[in-house]
Structure formats: structure tokens, C-alpha cells
Design a protein around this motif. Structure first.
Motif, PDB file in Angstrom:
ATOM      1  N   THR A  64       0.826  -1.207   0.000  1.00 59.77           N
ATOM      2  CA  THR A  64       0.000   0.000   0.000  1.00 59.77           C
ATOM      3  C   THR A  64       0.859   1.255   0.000  1.00 59.77           C
ATOM      4  O   THR A  64       0.616   2.193  -0.765  1.00 59.77           O
ATOM      5  CB  THR A  64      -0.925  -0.005   1.227  1.00 59.77           C
ATOM      6  OG1 THR A  64      -1.746  -1.170   1.183  1.00 59.77           O
ATOM      7  CG2 THR A  64      -1.800   1.227   1.248  1.00 59.77           C
ATOM      8  N   GLN A 115      -4.084  -4.020  -5.751  1.00 59.91           N
ATOM      9  CA  GLN A 115      -5.418  -3.696  -5.252  1.00 59.91           C
ATOM     10  C   GLN A 115      -5.806  -4.582  -4.069  1.00 59.91           C
ATOM     11  O   GLN A 115      -6.320  -4.097  -3.062  1.00 59.91           O
ATOM     12  CB  GLN A 115      -6.441  -3.851  -6.376  1.00 59.91           C
ATOM     13  CG  GLN A 115      -7.856  -3.458  -5.990  1.00 59.91           C
ATOM     14  CD  GLN A 115      -8.827  -3.599  -7.155  1.00 59.91           C
ATOM     15  OE1 GLN A 115      -8.478  -4.155  -8.197  1.00 59.91           O
ATOM     16  NE2 GLN A 115     -10.025  -3.103  -6.980  1.00 59.91           N
ATOM     17  N   PHE A 147      -3.841  -3.651  -1.030  1.00 58.39           N
ATOM     18  CA  PHE A 147      -4.280  -2.344  -0.539  1.00 58.39           C
ATOM     19  C   PHE A 147      -5.520  -2.485   0.336  1.00 58.39           C
ATOM     20  O   PHE A 147      -5.588  -1.944   1.447  1.00 58.39           O
ATOM     21  CB  PHE A 147      -4.572  -1.436  -1.732  1.00 58.39           C
ATOM     22  CG  PHE A 147      -5.084  -0.076  -1.355  1.00 58.39           C
ATOM     23  CD1 PHE A 147      -4.216   0.926  -0.981  1.00 58.39           C
ATOM     24  CD2 PHE A 147      -6.437   0.202  -1.383  1.00 58.39           C
ATOM     25  CE1 PHE A 147      -4.682   2.185  -0.632  1.00 58.39           C
ATOM     26  CE2 PHE A 147      -6.918   1.446  -1.037  1.00 58.39           C
ATOM     27  CZ  PHE A 147      -6.027   2.443  -0.657  1.00 58.39           C
ATOM     28  N   SER A 193      -4.670  -4.256   3.649  1.00 58.87           N
ATOM     29  CA  SER A 193      -3.942  -3.407   4.586  1.00 58.87           C
ATOM     30  C   SER A 193      -4.868  -2.417   5.267  1.00 58.87           C
ATOM     31  O   SER A 193      -4.770  -2.185   6.471  1.00 58.87           O
ATOM     32  CB  SER A 193      -2.827  -2.675   3.840  1.00 58.87           C
ATOM     33  OG  SER A 193      -2.185  -1.755   4.685  1.00 58.87           O
TER      34      SER A 193
END
Length: 298
Positions: free
Chosen positions: A219, A284, A287, A290
Motif C-alpha cells: 500500500t 489492489q 491495498f 492493509s
């Protein structure tokens, strides 16, 4: 009481049978979430500018300038791409942006991990005050720090070099805070077991904590790459010579100089957007993982 009267358990079972039979039918009739019926048209709506950019990049200048505009190219014309890659400094600008973004990503991962781990696991005098002060800098707009940053870079002799774009982006408060939040969500028992075995803090960070923090690292890498790659304001101030232009700055100058070459301008924008799109699609899942695992822990 009549013998045909159903007992409460029997009545509940009789009411549950139609529901159990209708459930699979409903799932077969609608094999996805009902929200997709709303999200799919919205996603197509937001994708229209990107689609128009891609189509315009393979049109001729006559088709782009025609009124009413052509919605679909009559054929695939790659003249804009050939013009950009062959007759401009576009490859040099692309390489400059890639160098600046890659160094910024690597440095934010290294320094952000060190700072985030220190704030998450080490208690020292003024740690909370320092953390609050660091987070407060995220609320300061760049316009207020623009002149002091320029003066510092000038004193260091980095103006009009790629170093002026790299040094201010070596570490950001967001990277430290993001990794600190994720480190707090990891169990301490893993680190304590390594300490008992004689590992130092740095070794625990490199061998245990960082391998478990791949979603947060991904991320930070993606968001740092997006911010650095798309930055226009600071390169416009710090860079004077066109050989040191980044892609965004060069594309702006290229567009103003070749305003009639709209096919080339659209092709340049496609090349600019493509790395950003690939980076986001590739990270993605990490992300989302996270954000859901570390975004709410104080």
C-alpha cells in the motif's frame, strides 16, 4: 386438541422448508450481490474518460478536431504514438519520472519501516509528542512549505537536478504512520520469541515483521508511486532544463507547444496513465487488506 394440529416445532419446520427451497432458487436467479446492479453502470460511467482517451490516441488529428466529434475511430492510427516516442524527449521524461518514483518508493519503504517500528514497539521520552507533531505536518499544505523547501534545495545545490525531486520525497509522514498502524496489529509474541533466541530489534524487523507486513508495504509503495509519478507542482518549481523534466511536466510543456497535435497529446497521456493503472491493479488486493487490518487500530 385435534391430532392434525401441528406442534410448535413442526410448524417452525414447515415454515422453514419453503424458505430453504426458495433460497437456492434466489441465488441461482441472482448469482451476485444486488449492489453490482448499481456499481456496474457506475464503473462504466467512470471508465468513459479513460476509454475516450484510449480511442482518441488512435485517431487522426482530423477525426479529433471534427465537429461533431467522432465517437469511434475509422481505423487504428498509431501516428500519435510514433510522434511522441520518435520526435520528442518523451522517453527521457519517462525515464526521469521512473527514476524519481522508484527511489522515492524504496526510501519510503526503508525509512517508513524503521520509523513506524520505532513508534509502534519502542517507548522513549517524547515518543507520543513526536508522533503527534509528525502527524500534524500532514495537515500543512504544500504551498506553505514550498519556499523553504526550495531554499534548502538551493543551498544544497540540487536545483535543476533530479536530486531536488528525490530528496523531499525520501520519507513521508504517511508512510511512517501507515506502517506503524500495521505493526501495532501484529502479535508481540512472535517478536518476543525471536528476542529470546537472541535476535536484535533490527533483525526481528527484517526477518519477522516485514515479511508479515507485505500488504502494508504494498500500500505504501503504490500510494508513494502514485503521488510521485503524478506530481507536477514541485517539478515545475525546481526544474528549469527540459532534459530533467518529469513526465507530467514534460507532457504539459509538450501539450502547450504542440496544441494542434491532439493525437500525440492523447498518446502521451495514455503512456502516462498506463504505469499508474498497472500499479494500482497489481496491488489492489493488498491495498484493501492493509486498510481493513490496520486502519482502525489506535
Amino acid at each position: 386438541m385435534s391430532a392434525t394440529t401441528a406442534t410448535p416445532p413442526q410448524a417452525a419446520r414447515a415454515q422453514a422448508e419453503p424458505r430453504a427451497m426458495s433460497g437456492p432458487r434466489r441465488r441461482r436467479l441472482l448469482p451476485f450481490s444486488p449492489w453490482h446492479l448499481l456499481l456496474a453502470p457506475l464503473s462504466l460511467l467512470f471508465a468513459l474518460p479513460l476509454l475516450w482517451l484510449l480511442l482518441s490516441s488512435v485517431m487522426t488529428n482530423a477525426e479529433i478536431n471534427r465537429f461533431p466529434p467522432a465517437l469511434w475511430p475509422s481505423g487504428i492510427d498509431l501516428g500519435g504514438y510514433r510522434y511522441v516516442l520518435g520526435n520528442a524527449m518523451f522517453p527521457r521524461w519517462f525515464a526521469n519520472s521512473l527514476i524519481v518514483s522508484a527511489v522515492a518508493v524504496a526510501s519510503n519503504l526503508v525509512f517508513g519501516a524503521l520509523g513506524g517500528y520505532a513508534f509502534a514497539r519502542m517507548r522513549f521520552a517524547g515518543s507520543r509528542t513526536l508522533m503527534v507533531a509528525m502527524l500534524a505536518t500532514m495537515a500543512i499544505p504544500f504551498q506553505l512549505t514550498m519556499i523553504p523547501t526550495f531554499l534548502i534545495m538551493k543551498r544544497l545545490g540540487l536545483i535543476d537536478t533530479l536530486g531536488a525531486l528525490i530528496v523531499p520525497s525520501l520519507v513521508t509522514p504517511f508512510a511512517v504512520f501507515m506502517l506503524r498502524q500495521f505493526f501495532l496489529s501484529l502479535p508481540r509474541e512472535l517478536e518476543e520469541a525471536a528476542w529470546i533466541d537472541g535476535c536484535s530489534r533490527l533483525r526481528v524487523l527484517c526477518l519477522i515483521v516485514l515479511p508479515l507486513s507485505r500488504p502494508a508495504l504494498s500500500t505504501v509503495a503504490v500510494l508513494t508511486f502514485l503521488t510521485t509519478w503524478n506530481d507536477l507542482t514541485w517539478p515545475l518549481i525546481a526544474i528549469n532544463h527540459d532534459t530533467h523534466y518529469t513526465l507530467q511536466l514534460g507532457l504539459t510543456t509538450f501539450q502547450s507547444q504542440h496544441h494542434t497535435q491532439w493525437a500525440a497529446v492523447m498518446a502521451g497521456n495514455v503512456i502516462t496513465v498506463l504505469p499508474v493503472l498497472l500499479a494500482f491493479l497489481g496491488a489492489q488486493k493488498a491495498f484493501i487488506q492493509s486498510i481493513t487490518s490496520s486502519g482502525l487500530k489506535a
